[in-house]
Enzyme design. Structure first.
Site, PDB file in Angstrom:
ATOM      1  N   GLN A  76       0.827  -1.203   0.000  1.00 34.95           N
ATOM      2  CA  GLN A  76       0.000   0.000   0.000  1.00 34.95           C
ATOM      3  C   GLN A  76       0.862   1.254   0.000  1.00 34.95           C
ATOM      4  O   GLN A  76       0.538   2.243  -0.666  1.00 34.95           O
ATOM      5  CB  GLN A  76      -0.910  -0.006   1.232  1.00 34.95           C
ATOM      6  CG  GLN A  76      -1.770   1.232   1.402  1.00 34.95           C
ATOM      7  CD  GLN A  76      -2.933   1.265   0.438  1.00 34.95           C
ATOM      8  OE1 GLN A  76      -3.312   0.258  -0.130  1.00 34.95           O
ATOM      9  NE2 GLN A  76      -3.505   2.446   0.249  1.00 34.95           N
ATOM     10  N   GLU A  77       1.969   1.216   0.723  1.00 32.56           N
ATOM     11  CA  GLU A  77       2.814   2.398   0.845  1.00 32.56           C
ATOM     12  C   GLU A  77       3.611   2.685  -0.426  1.00 32.56           C
ATOM     13  O   GLU A  77       3.715   3.829  -0.858  1.00 32.56           O
ATOM     14  CB  GLU A  77       3.787   2.223   2.023  1.00 32.56           C
ATOM     15  CG  GLU A  77       3.128   2.217   3.395  1.00 32.56           C
ATOM     16  CD  GLU A  77       2.523   3.563   3.765  1.00 32.56           C
ATOM     17  OE1 GLU A  77       2.927   4.587   3.205  1.00 32.56           O
ATOM     18  OE2 GLU A  77       1.627   3.570   4.630  1.00 32.56           O
ATOM     19  N   SER A  78       4.207   1.644  -1.030  1.00 33.00           N
ATOM     20  CA  SER A  78       5.162   1.900  -2.117  1.00 33.00           C
ATOM     21  C   SER A  78       4.978   1.054  -3.366  1.00 33.00           C
ATOM     22  O   SER A  78       5.674   1.284  -4.356  1.00 33.00           O
ATOM     23  CB  SER A  78       6.590   1.661  -1.605  1.00 33.00           C
ATOM     24  OG  SER A  78       6.779   0.281  -1.308  1.00 33.00           O
TER      25      SER A  78
END
Length: 333
Positions: A76-78
């Protein structure tokens, strides 16, 4: 033209009869089968091979996290991009901002440095930070994992203040998004719940049999209603109210991953250049049963039935509405 619709020598009429039975069976199974079994570890190929050992190791650092949950956060972050940098200066695989990294970054590979751009350090730091937050809010009521995720999003103070997940829509959506997305990284130990929208997606794809392939095609009028592989799967599920990303390897995480012998009609089936790296997925089709899929194969061909068993088959995804909404770049509800 019909003789070109079916690969492997099957007659189109016979295949369509089989398809009709499979669609009925999909509805029947969806009505009767229970939920997914408890998951342990990571699904095969769910995490890029370069990161899987670290995610598996650090994902058991404390009881509030699992390897699948840690994988969901990192994705989700990267999107597994170790060089990712946001407009807010969040950096690396885990998207730490400099101030947070300074206080919470750890040396995950033991080389004597804490490097936000080093995936091993970033993975270890993400897990360490999660567990630290879990300790801060361990006195709050409710599920420890959900409280930890809420603390990650809204801050530990707010979780303590509200004695659990605070009533902020953004925070509640974040908790739902990560816990849902984690299902696409889990190694299932029981049956995966079927998709109730699967039969409708198959019906849409069936109606496009014989349509000529178009690279980049999404079925618009300007394109003559033509599709490429992921354009077809996107449109098929859009027809039943599920919004999938445009690109095949982004569709991979739209739900849990059934095993080869557990496939049901409507599952998306994927093919990759590297069977240990879902980022290398290059093709997708819609499974219809009996070892066959409907797919838009390549330039010069038409949408047709093809066998799924080939050396580049990496696995399948059972699309869910919540799973699709949890993907990065979509709006969780």
């Amino acid at each position: 033209m019909r003789k070109f619709w079916v690969a492997g020598g099957l007659g189109a009429g016979l295949m369509l009869c089989l398809l009709g039975l499979l669609v009925i069976a999909t509805y029947t199974v969806a009505a009767g089968l229970g939920g997914a079994g408890r998951a342990l570890g990571l699904a095969k190929g769910a995490v890029p091979a370069a990161y899987q050992p670290q995610v598996q190791k650090w994902g058991t650092l404390c009881s509030a996290i699992t390897p699948a949950l840690l994988a969901a956060q990192l994705y989700q972050e990267s999107g597994w991009n170790p060089k990712a940098q946001s407009a807010a200066a969040a950096q690396g695989l885990a998207q730490f901002i400099p101030g947070t990294w300074q206080t919470h970054g750890v040396d995950g590979n033991g080389d004597g440095r804490k490097d936000v751009w080093d995936p091993q350090d970033a993975i270890a730091s993400a897990a360490s930070y999660d567990c630290e937050l879990a300790r801060y809010v361990k006195g709050a009521s409710g599920d420890a994992t959900r409280n930890m995720l809420a603390a990650y999003n809204a801050g530990a103070y707010r979780v303590i203040q509200y004695n659990g997940v605070p009533p902020y829509r953004e925070t509640q959506n974040y908790v739902k998004t990560i816990t849902t997305l984690a299902k696409s990284f889990e190694a299932q130990t029981g049956p995966v719940a079927p998709s109730r929208q699967a039969a409708g997606a198959i019906y849409f794809a069936q109606g496009r049999l014989g349509t000529r392939y178009l690279w980049g095609g999404t079925g618009t009028a300007a394109q003559g209603g033509r599709f490429d592989c992921s354009g077809l799967t996107q449109a098929a599920y859009q027809s039943v109210g599920i919004e999938l990303p445009r690109v095949a390897n982004d569709q991979w995480n739209a739900g849990p991953h059934p095993k080869r012998d557990e496939l049901l009609p409507g599952d998306l089936v994927f093919f990759a250049n590297n069977l240990n790296d879902p980022r290398s997925i290059h093709h997708v089709g819609i499974y219809v049963g009996g070892g066959y899929m409907i797919n838009a194969p390549y330039t010069g061909a038409v949408i047709r039935f093809d066998k799924i068993d080939s050396p580049d088959y990496i696995g399948a995804t059972r699309v869910t509405s919540d799973g699709a909404k949890a993907l990065p770049g979509t709006n969780a509800a």
